[in-house]
Design a protein around this motif. Sequence first.
Motif, mmCIF file in Angstrom:
data_model
loop_
_atom_site.group_PDB
_atom_site.id
_atom_site.type_symbol
_atom_site.label_atom_id
_atom_site.label_comp_id
_atom_site.label_asym_id
_atom_site.label_seq_id
_atom_site.Cartn_x
_atom_site.Cartn_y
_atom_site.Cartn_z
ATOM 1 N N ILE A 55 63.890 14.999 91.874
ATOM 2 C CA ILE A 55 63.789 13.565 92.174
ATOM 3 C C ILE A 55 63.752 13.335 93.682
ATOM 4 O O ILE A 55 62.997 12.495 94.178
ATOM 5 C CB ILE A 55 64.960 12.798 91.508
ATOM 6 C CG1 ILE A 55 64.794 12.839 89.978
ATOM 7 C CG2 ILE A 55 65.032 11.361 92.014
ATOM 8 C CD1 ILE A 55 65.979 12.292 89.213
ATOM 9 N N ARG A 56 64.554 14.104 94.414
ATOM 10 C CA ARG A 56 64.527 13.996 95.886
ATOM 11 C C ARG A 56 63.155 14.423 96.424
ATOM 12 O O ARG A 56 62.607 13.797 97.322
ATOM 13 C CB ARG A 56 65.623 14.865 96.506
ATOM 14 C CG ARG A 56 67.015 14.272 96.435
ATOM 15 C CD ARG A 56 67.968 14.973 97.393
ATOM 16 N NE ARG A 56 68.018 16.425 97.142
ATOM 17 C CZ ARG A 56 68.863 16.998 96.290
ATOM 18 N NH1 ARG A 56 69.729 16.254 95.596
ATOM 19 N NH2 ARG A 56 68.858 18.298 96.124
ATOM 20 N N ASN A 57 62.605 15.482 95.853
ATOM 21 C CA ASN A 57 61.321 15.985 96.335
ATOM 22 C C ASN A 57 60.179 15.002 96.077
ATOM 23 O O ASN A 57 59.187 14.987 96.817
ATOM 24 C CB ASN A 57 60.991 17.325 95.667
ATOM 25 C CG ASN A 57 61.916 18.435 96.123
ATOM 26 O OD1 ASN A 57 62.599 18.302 97.149
ATOM 27 N ND2 ASN A 57 61.964 19.523 95.374
ATOM 28 N N LEU A 58 60.322 14.172 95.065
ATOM 29 C CA LEU A 58 59.287 13.181 94.770
ATOM 30 C C LEU A 58 59.207 12.089 95.849
ATOM 31 O O LEU A 58 58.242 11.331 95.895
ATOM 32 C CB LEU A 58 59.552 12.535 93.401
ATOM 33 C CG LEU A 58 59.213 13.399 92.174
ATOM 34 C CD1 LEU A 58 59.767 12.775 90.905
ATOM 35 C CD2 LEU A 58 57.702 13.581 92.054
ATOM 36 N N LYS A 59 60.213 12.037 96.704
ATOM 37 C CA LYS A 59 60.216 11.055 97.796
ATOM 38 C C LYS A 59 59.556 11.606 99.069
ATOM 39 O O LYS A 59 59.445 10.891 100.073
ATOM 40 C CB LYS A 59 61.658 10.635 98.115
ATOM 41 C CG LYS A 59 62.437 10.096 96.915
ATOM 42 C CD LYS A 59 61.750 8.884 96.281
ATOM 43 C CE LYS A 59 62.537 8.363 95.082
ATOM 44 N NZ LYS A 59 61.820 7.232 94.416
ATOM 45 N N ASP A 60 59.110 12.853 99.019
ATOM 46 C CA ASP A 60 58.492 13.489 100.180
ATOM 47 C C ASP A 60 57.075 12.948 100.384
ATOM 48 O O ASP A 60 56.165 13.228 99.612
ATOM 49 C CB ASP A 60 58.452 15.010 99.955
ATOM 50 C CG ASP A 60 57.808 15.756 101.109
ATOM 51 O OD1 ASP A 60 57.502 15.120 102.136
ATOM 52 O OD2 ASP A 60 57.592 16.973 100.959
ATOM 53 N N LYS A 61 56.866 12.169 101.425
ATOM 54 C CA LYS A 61 55.579 11.514 101.665
ATOM 55 C C LYS A 61 54.501 12.477 102.169
ATOM 56 O O LYS A 61 53.309 12.146 102.149
ATOM 57 C CB LYS A 61 55.758 10.376 102.683
ATOM 58 C CG LYS A 61 56.736 9.292 102.235
ATOM 59 C CD LYS A 61 56.291 8.634 100.928
ATOM 60 C CE LYS A 61 57.257 7.530 100.511
ATOM 61 N NZ LYS A 61 56.882 6.924 99.204
ATOM 62 N N SER A 62 54.914 13.664 102.622
ATOM 63 C CA SER A 62 53.930 14.605 103.159
ATOM 64 C C SER A 62 52.965 15.108 102.084
ATOM 65 O O SER A 62 51.879 15.594 102.399
ATOM 66 C CB SER A 62 54.631 15.802 103.812
ATOM 67 O OG SER A 62 55.263 16.614 102.831
ATOM 68 N N VAL A 63 53.348 14.959 100.820
ATOM 69 C CA VAL A 63 52.464 15.429 99.741
ATOM 70 C C VAL A 63 51.171 14.604 99.705
ATOM 71 O O VAL A 63 50.114 15.111 99.311
ATOM 72 C CB VAL A 63 53.168 15.395 98.365
ATOM 73 C CG1 VAL A 63 54.350 16.346 98.355
ATOM 74 C CG2 VAL A 63 53.581 13.982 97.975
ATOM 75 N N PHE A 64 51.258 13.368 100.155
ATOM 76 C CA PHE A 64 50.062 12.518 100.166
ATOM 77 C C PHE A 64 49.107 12.931 101.287
ATOM 78 O O PHE A 64 47.885 12.822 101.146
ATOM 79 C CB PHE A 64 50.461 11.051 100.304
ATOM 80 C CG PHE A 64 51.216 10.520 99.116
ATOM 81 C CD1 PHE A 64 50.544 10.189 97.937
ATOM 82 C CD2 PHE A 64 52.591 10.394 99.157
ATOM 83 C CE1 PHE A 64 51.248 9.699 96.845
ATOM 84 C CE2 PHE A 64 53.303 9.922 98.061
ATOM 85 C CZ PHE A 64 52.627 9.584 96.897
ATOM 86 N N GLU A 65 49.667 13.426 102.385
ATOM 87 C CA GLU A 65 48.826 13.935 103.465
ATOM 88 C C GLU A 65 48.068 15.184 103.009
ATOM 89 O O GLU A 65 46.876 15.350 103.310
ATOM 90 C CB GLU A 65 49.689 14.256 104.682
ATOM 91 C CG GLU A 65 50.393 13.043 105.282
ATOM 92 C CD GLU A 65 51.378 13.427 106.376
ATOM 93 O OE1 GLU A 65 51.402 14.633 106.745
ATOM 94 O OE2 GLU A 65 52.115 12.544 106.853
ATOM 95 N N LYS A 66 48.745 16.053 102.272
ATOM 96 C CA LYS A 66 48.106 17.265 101.741
ATOM 97 C C LYS A 66 47.029 16.904 100.725
ATOM 98 O O LYS A 66 45.954 17.519 100.694
ATOM 99 C CB LYS A 66 49.162 18.169 101.101
ATOM 100 C CG LYS A 66 50.193 18.699 102.092
ATOM 101 C CD LYS A 66 51.319 19.429 101.398
ATOM 102 C CE LYS A 66 52.386 19.862 102.394
ATOM 103 N NZ LYS A 66 53.556 20.491 101.715
#
Length: 367
Positions: A55-66
């Motif tokens: 759940i914490r990892n789903l808040k990582d915005k860098s995935v959208f950059e990738k």
Amino acid sequence: MITDEHFNILALLKVEGVGDVVAKKLINHCGSATNVFNAKASQLKTIDGIGDFLIRNLKDKSVFEKAEKELQFIEKRKIALQSYQDQDYPERLKHCIDGPVLLFQSGNIDLRNKKLISIVGTREITPHGMAFCKELMEDLAVFNPVIVSGFAYGVDIVAHQAAMDNGLQTIGVLAHGLNQIYPKAHKKYLSKMEQHGGFLTEFWSNSNPEKENFVKRNRIVAGMSEATIVIESAEKGGSLITAIMANDYNRDVFAVPGRTTDKFSQGCNNLIKMQQANMMTSAADLVYMLNWQLENKANKSIQKQLFISLDEEEQQVYDYLQKNGKQLLDIIALECNFQIFRVSTLLLNMELKGVIRPLPGKLFEAV
């Protein structure tokens, strides 16, 4: 057409701890990848196996950059994206629990209302294996199947070439991204392959052909097809892994037998011996086991001629039944000028070959 949902699936797959199985679990529960990112922690915690770490990892915005970087590559190369929820995603692969959430696709692939067959085998194909593969493609061409393989040396590339030579669509499933071709020696086939089908992969553009990727690739080869055929294989090899995966997916598996002294028949012979594959000596075995039918009556005689080997006496009985319809055993013997015991033997052999069927009251008819 690339949608916002495709973009969000790309982002979801870059979340640490999310693979194909977890991604499907999240999407199926929330309704879409978009909803997964918008879901509250309390909602996500109700999903079996989803904890605080994920759940914490789903808040990582860098995935959208990738995801955005990959999307730029996709659009530049005019690559198609298929999610497991899309209509054009391989139908049988949808039912594999570990099937890829996303497939990257190039070429002119059309899987609508198509028979899909996977062909695998050794990278050191023998002249016997090569001849069998080419003859198989010639005989199956009348059914217009799509031929799937891994675009590797040996059996794979022979199957792709033979399919194209017979006007069949063929698909190479790759163990790397669509920014490259492996092996490099097969780059010369790229244009022709994309004209007669194309390529599928689950790997992103920055993925190289690592050893573990080939095993992952094999599950797609096994899962997307109606049946997998092993042409030749040593006692150990990647094609045997594909056959086992196909069995696990409840797909039909066929293996071409060979002499016990032949190195590249050992794997096939073992599959047959362990009842992990049907023995295949010609296209007729595949057609019979998969119950393939040609589309019109005019082609049924072609099917018999191509795939069923009848001796002279069997052919006489078959021709009589085809001309006269349902007939009694005694009448068949009388009209064909055979003794009854001989006709009984002929009819049994023909029934096993699938060209006639017995009916109540000692009646028989041609199939």
